[in-house]
Scaffold this motif. Sequence first.
Motif, mmCIF file in Angstrom:
data_model
loop_
_atom_site.group_PDB
_atom_site.id
_atom_site.type_symbol
_atom_site.label_atom_id
_atom_site.label_comp_id
_atom_site.label_asym_id
_atom_site.label_seq_id
_atom_site.Cartn_x
_atom_site.Cartn_y
_atom_site.Cartn_z
ATOM 1 N N PHE A 95 0.830 -1.204 0.000
ATOM 2 C CA PHE A 95 0.000 0.000 0.000
ATOM 3 C C PHE A 95 0.865 1.254 0.000
ATOM 4 C CE2 PHE A 95 -2.544 -3.375 1.928
ATOM 5 C CZ PHE A 95 -3.647 -3.350 1.107
ATOM 6 N N MET A 98 -0.810 5.117 -1.325
ATOM 7 C CA MET A 98 -2.184 4.604 -1.370
ATOM 8 C C MET A 98 -3.040 5.412 -2.325
ATOM 9 S SD MET A 98 -4.214 2.507 0.724
ATOM 10 C CE MET A 98 -5.970 2.194 0.665
ATOM 11 N N HIS A 102 -6.156 0.843 -4.684
ATOM 12 C CA HIS A 102 -6.055 0.096 -3.430
ATOM 13 C C HIS A 102 -7.390 0.113 -2.688
ATOM 14 C CE1 HIS A 102 -1.518 1.189 -3.528
ATOM 15 N NE2 HIS A 102 -1.673 -0.048 -3.951
ATOM 16 N N LEU A 106 -9.917 -3.010 -1.453
ATOM 17 C CA LEU A 106 -10.382 -3.200 -0.077
ATOM 18 C C LEU A 106 -11.905 -3.211 -0.012
ATOM 19 C CD1 LEU A 106 -7.849 -0.888 1.803
ATOM 20 C CD2 LEU A 106 -7.755 -3.375 1.528
ATOM 21 N N LEU A 118 -6.521 -6.072 7.625
ATOM 22 C CA LEU A 118 -5.484 -5.691 6.667
ATOM 23 C C LEU A 118 -4.103 -5.954 7.260
ATOM 24 C CD1 LEU A 118 -5.415 -2.672 4.320
ATOM 25 C CD2 LEU A 118 -3.441 -3.042 5.808
ATOM 26 N N LEU A 120 -0.237 -5.099 6.971
ATOM 27 C CA LEU A 120 0.669 -4.103 6.405
ATOM 28 C C LEU A 120 2.100 -4.647 6.430
ATOM 29 C CD1 LEU A 120 0.888 -1.214 5.250
ATOM 30 C CD2 LEU A 120 1.328 -0.427 7.590
ATOM 31 N N ARG A 140 2.387 4.841 5.563
ATOM 32 C CA ARG A 140 1.507 3.858 4.933
ATOM 33 C C ARG A 140 0.431 3.378 5.912
ATOM 34 N NH1 ARG A 140 3.934 -0.666 3.851
ATOM 35 N NH2 ARG A 140 5.950 -0.277 4.853
ATOM 36 N N VAL A 144 -3.727 3.477 5.284
ATOM 37 C CA VAL A 144 -4.614 2.306 5.254
ATOM 38 C C VAL A 144 -5.603 2.322 6.417
ATOM 39 C CG1 VAL A 144 -2.929 0.889 4.036
ATOM 40 C CG2 VAL A 144 -2.959 0.864 6.535
ATOM 41 N N VAL A 150 -11.804 -0.777 6.199
ATOM 42 C CA VAL A 150 -10.836 -1.523 7.008
ATOM 43 C C VAL A 150 -11.294 -1.539 8.464
ATOM 44 C CG1 VAL A 150 -8.460 -1.628 7.825
ATOM 45 C CG2 VAL A 150 -8.934 -0.992 5.451
ATOM 46 N N VAL A 153 -6.013 -3.547 11.510
ATOM 47 C CA VAL A 153 -4.725 -3.534 10.810
ATOM 48 C C VAL A 153 -3.722 -4.345 11.620
ATOM 49 C CG1 VAL A 153 -2.841 -2.135 9.891
ATOM 50 C CG2 VAL A 153 -5.192 -1.274 9.784
#
Length: 358
Positions: A95, A98, A102, A106, A118, A120, A140, A144, A150, A153
Amino acid sequence: SPPEPGNAHGCSPLATMEGTSTSKMLLYSAAAATGVAVAAAVLWARRTHAYEQYVPLQYQYRPGTISGWIAKALSRHSKQRRKQRPVRVYVDGCFDMMHYGHANALRQAKSVGDQLVLGLIPDSEIMRCKGPPVMNEEERYTLVEQVKWVDEVIRDVPYDLNPQFMQELFTKHRIDYVIHGDDPCLLPDGTDAYAHAKKLGRFVMVKRTEGVSTTDIVGRMLTCSRVNPIIASEPHPLAKSFSGADEALKNEASSSSTPRRTTLSCFLPTSRRLVQFSNGRTPEDGARIVYIDGAFDVFHPGHVAVLKAAKAEGDFLLVGLHTDEDVQARRGPHLPIMNLHERSLSVLACKFVDEVVI
């Protein structure tokens, strides 16, 4: 008196013929009835199969019947079970820088299950398998974490889904399916990074968004350098790789004396895509509405911080986007990097944004 001529039991030939004829008639009648029954059964089976094939499941039950009651009971049980044990899907990736491609991946992944987890990939793993990323891990993560689809993470995940990490996903994080786009993801040795997940039957593929990639965005940024006398007469050599056609460059150069940006986006905006990204919410009566406007070109962590602060000031955040012509007039012919519709999707994917004015 002597018996009449006939068989050994004293039956006449006429009586024997009559009995044989009756038996044949009964046999023929039974065969005909059986044929009609078989034909009716075949016709009923074919009609039933066609009915189940062409009529959606939710419309096959008649209200008030036993089957309808059973269908409603099963539906309630399914919803109750999903609340107690939601379907969790896993998506991992770098990602880097982003973008809305992307975000669309998702969005598709979230539609497969109930909760989207997610993974990473850290900078060290990206460096080992692909080379140095443009953005560091914290940047990043900020990008995200702000995507509205999402739910969770996980950091420091490996680039390849090895059996040990897959077991951790299934047990510790209760993952049901692993999801990735239809573009190939290969390890340095040329093997498939998702081979183990595919072997277990826990892999689901989603469609890649055409017209955008991190490489394409970096290429646009490299070719959209500021105008100066050295390169004003000749486009940058990299422009041919990301513009789409040399003729477009020639036409722009001949039609205007003012140098214009040389990158052309391959993205085709559609109302369907905008609806997919939109929340569909409207402000409630008495809600405090906050408005903020800007270009929001190449969505980055600074944009996230501004939108988060703006949303904290009220209940409903309305974002206005500047047009491409307005950005060019204020910032120069080399901007924006991404066109209006691309920028609108990037902003709509942010969980702090409720609506966008294009």
